[in-house]
Design a protein around this motif. Structure first.
Motif, PDB file in Angstrom:
ATOM      1  N   ALA A 228      70.883   3.574  60.634  1.00  0.00           N
ATOM      2  CA  ALA A 228      72.283   3.284  60.362  1.00  0.00           C
ATOM      3  C   ALA A 228      72.872   3.317  58.871  1.00  0.00           C
ATOM      4  O   ALA A 228      73.757   4.164  58.596  1.00  0.00           O
ATOM      5  CB  ALA A 228      73.114   2.308  61.159  1.00  0.00           C
ATOM      6  N   GLY A 229      72.009   2.636  58.112  1.00  0.00           N
ATOM      7  CA  GLY A 229      72.313   2.563  56.808  1.00  0.00           C
ATOM      8  C   GLY A 229      72.265   4.069  55.983  1.00  0.00           C
ATOM      9  O   GLY A 229      72.840   4.471  55.237  1.00  0.00           O
TER      10      GLY A 229
ATOM     11  N   ASP B  60      80.890  16.767  56.917  1.00  0.00           N
ATOM     12  CA  ASP B  60      81.054  17.511  58.360  1.00  0.00           C
ATOM     13  C   ASP B  60      79.867  18.286  58.866  1.00  0.00           C
ATOM     14  O   ASP B  60      78.967  18.522  58.101  1.00  0.00           O
ATOM     15  CB  ASP B  60      82.282  18.413  58.328  1.00  0.00           C
ATOM     16  CG  ASP B  60      82.163  19.491  57.434  1.00  0.00           C
ATOM     17  OD1 ASP B  60      81.097  20.181  57.241  1.00  0.00           O
ATOM     18  OD2 ASP B  60      83.252  19.787  56.623  1.00  0.00           O
ATOM     19  N   ARG B  61      79.911  18.457  60.172  1.00  0.00           N
ATOM     20  CA  ARG B  61      78.765  19.200  60.971  1.00  0.00           C
ATOM     21  C   ARG B  61      78.749  20.491  60.393  1.00  0.00           C
ATOM     22  O   ARG B  61      77.427  21.143  60.193  1.00  0.00           O
ATOM     23  CB  ARG B  61      79.074  19.374  62.296  1.00  0.00           C
ATOM     24  CG  ARG B  61      78.734  17.766  62.915  1.00  0.00           C
ATOM     25  CD  ARG B  61      78.715  17.885  64.490  1.00  0.00           C
ATOM     26  NE  ARG B  61      78.438  16.331  64.973  1.00  0.00           N
ATOM     27  CZ  ARG B  61      78.557  16.061  66.078  1.00  0.00           C
ATOM     28  NH1 ARG B  61      78.669  16.986  67.112  1.00  0.00           N
ATOM     29  NH2 ARG B  61      78.366  14.939  66.531  1.00  0.00           N
TER      30      ARG B  61
ATOM     31  N   LYS C  31      70.585   1.903  51.995  1.00  0.00           N
ATOM     32  CA  LYS C  31      71.675   2.627  51.318  1.00  0.00           C
ATOM     33  C   LYS C  31      71.344   3.193  49.941  1.00  0.00           C
ATOM     34  O   LYS C  31      71.764   4.136  49.556  1.00  0.00           O
ATOM     35  CB  LYS C  31      72.991   1.834  51.541  1.00  0.00           C
ATOM     36  CG  LYS C  31      73.413   1.501  52.761  1.00  0.00           C
ATOM     37  CD  LYS C  31      74.785   0.724  52.764  1.00  0.00           C
ATOM     38  CE  LYS C  31      75.262   0.462  54.239  1.00  0.00           C
ATOM     39  NZ  LYS C  31      76.456  -0.201  54.591  1.00  0.00           N
ATOM     40  N   GLU C  32      71.196   2.135  49.151  1.00  0.00           N
ATOM     41  CA  GLU C  32      70.755   2.518  47.457  1.00  0.00           C
ATOM     42  C   GLU C  32      69.619   3.417  47.679  1.00  0.00           C
ATOM     43  O   GLU C  32      69.822   4.497  46.799  1.00  0.00           O
ATOM     44  CB  GLU C  32      70.454   1.427  47.012  1.00  0.00           C
ATOM     45  CG  GLU C  32      71.733   0.332  46.631  1.00  0.00           C
ATOM     46  CD  GLU C  32      71.172  -0.967  45.589  1.00  0.00           C
ATOM     47  OE1 GLU C  32      70.303  -0.657  44.838  1.00  0.00           O
ATOM     48  OE2 GLU C  32      71.913  -1.869  45.907  1.00  0.00           O
ATOM     49  N   GLN C  33      68.544   3.446  48.293  1.00  0.00           N
ATOM     50  CA  GLN C  33      67.494   4.109  48.298  1.00  0.00           C
ATOM     51  C   GLN C  33      67.985   5.603  48.938  1.00  0.00           C
ATOM     52  O   GLN C  33      67.475   6.618  48.476  1.00  0.00           O
ATOM     53  CB  GLN C  33      66.256   3.697  49.147  1.00  0.00           C
ATOM     54  CG  GLN C  33      65.462   2.556  48.360  1.00  0.00           C
ATOM     55  CD  GLN C  33      64.376   2.373  48.849  1.00  0.00           C
ATOM     56  OE1 GLN C  33      63.604   3.141  49.546  1.00  0.00           O
ATOM     57  NE2 GLN C  33      63.540   1.109  48.413  1.00  0.00           N
TER      58      GLN C  33
ATOM     59  N   TRP D 146      74.035   9.265  54.188  1.00  0.00           N
ATOM     60  CA  TRP D 146      73.951  10.825  54.364  1.00  0.00           C
ATOM     61  C   TRP D 146      75.303  11.442  54.720  1.00  0.00           C
ATOM     62  O   TRP D 146      75.611  12.388  54.189  1.00  0.00           O
ATOM     63  CB  TRP D 146      72.873  10.966  55.672  1.00  0.00           C
ATOM     64  CG  TRP D 146      72.572  12.533  55.940  1.00  0.00           C
ATOM     65  CD1 TRP D 146      73.491  13.419  56.649  1.00  0.00           C
ATOM     66  CD2 TRP D 146      71.838  13.324  55.602  1.00  0.00           C
ATOM     67  NE1 TRP D 146      72.987  14.671  56.776  1.00  0.00           N
ATOM     68  CE2 TRP D 146      71.700  14.506  56.120  1.00  0.00           C
ATOM     69  CE3 TRP D 146      70.471  12.860  54.630  1.00  0.00           C
ATOM     70  CZ2 TRP D 146      70.884  15.452  55.861  1.00  0.00           C
ATOM     71  CZ3 TRP D 146      69.695  13.905  54.507  1.00  0.00           C
ATOM     72  CH2 TRP D 146      69.720  15.145  55.125  1.00  0.00           C
ATOM     73  N   ASN D 147      76.054  10.704  55.474  1.00  0.00           N
ATOM     74  CA  ASN D 147      77.469  11.279  55.755  1.00  0.00           C
ATOM     75  C   ASN D 147      78.425  11.182  54.659  1.00  0.00           C
ATOM     76  O   ASN D 147      79.490  12.053  54.738  1.00  0.00           O
ATOM     77  CB  ASN D 147      78.145  10.444  56.980  1.00  0.00           C
ATOM     78  CG  ASN D 147      77.143  10.713  58.380  1.00  0.00           C
ATOM     79  OD1 ASN D 147      76.793  11.886  58.256  1.00  0.00           O
ATOM     80  ND2 ASN D 147      77.420   9.866  59.258  1.00  0.00           N
TER      81      ASN D 147
END
Length: 152
Positions: free
Chosen positions: A107-108, A119-120, A65-67, A113-114
């Motif tokens: 997942a992380g 939104d898409r 996540k941090e990276q 990213w999200n």
């Protein structure tokens, strides 16, 4: 200008390292210009690796996540610099994410990213590829993007 456009370096005063690449390429065009950003890892201009802490025994704790957050911030800064502040991460139209461990890190990476691409409709096209290794064993994610920015 080179045949492949203008080069952009986030910090042109940083001494060159063993690898030679521009942080971005700005293709020649009209008002809209395409910026091709090289694969970026979570390394600051002064060489610090974000999302990696060394334990007393010499092993490393690597945080996807941090990276990922650091990589996306760096890409935003590169696009902003290459476009004289006229663009940023939300100008990215295409991306490739490289992960060294798809099962553990997808997942992380996707969660971070999200947070940037909420939104898409505004998110770029993306491919995520599992790779055996990246240039430094502490790198667990690298992202390469293409952005289009209106320079007028």
């Amino acid at each position: 200008m080179s045949p492949n456009g203008d080069a952009f370096l986030l910090d042109p005063n940083t001494p060159p390292g063993p690898s030679r690449y521009a942080h971005a390429r700005i293709a020649p065009a009209s008002a809209h210009r395409t910026i091709y950003v090289s694969g970026i890892a979570a390394v600051t201009p002064d060489g610090k690796l974000e999302g990696a802490t060394q334990n007393a025994d010499g092993t490393w704790n690597l945080d996807i996540k941090e990276q990922t957050a650091a990589v996306l911030r760096r890409i935003d800064a590169i696009i902003s610099g290459a476009s004289n502040g006229k663009g940023g991460i939300h100008n990215v139209i295409d991306s490739v994410v490289y992960l060294t461990d798809m099962k553990s890190h997808y997942a992380g990476m996707n969660e971070e990213w999200n947070k940037v691409f909420t939104d898409r409709v505004g998110a770029p096209a993306r491919a995520t590829v599992g790779v055996q290794e990246l240039p430094d064993p502490r790198f667990i994610v690298e992202v390469k993007v293409v952005a289009v920015v209106d320079f007028e």
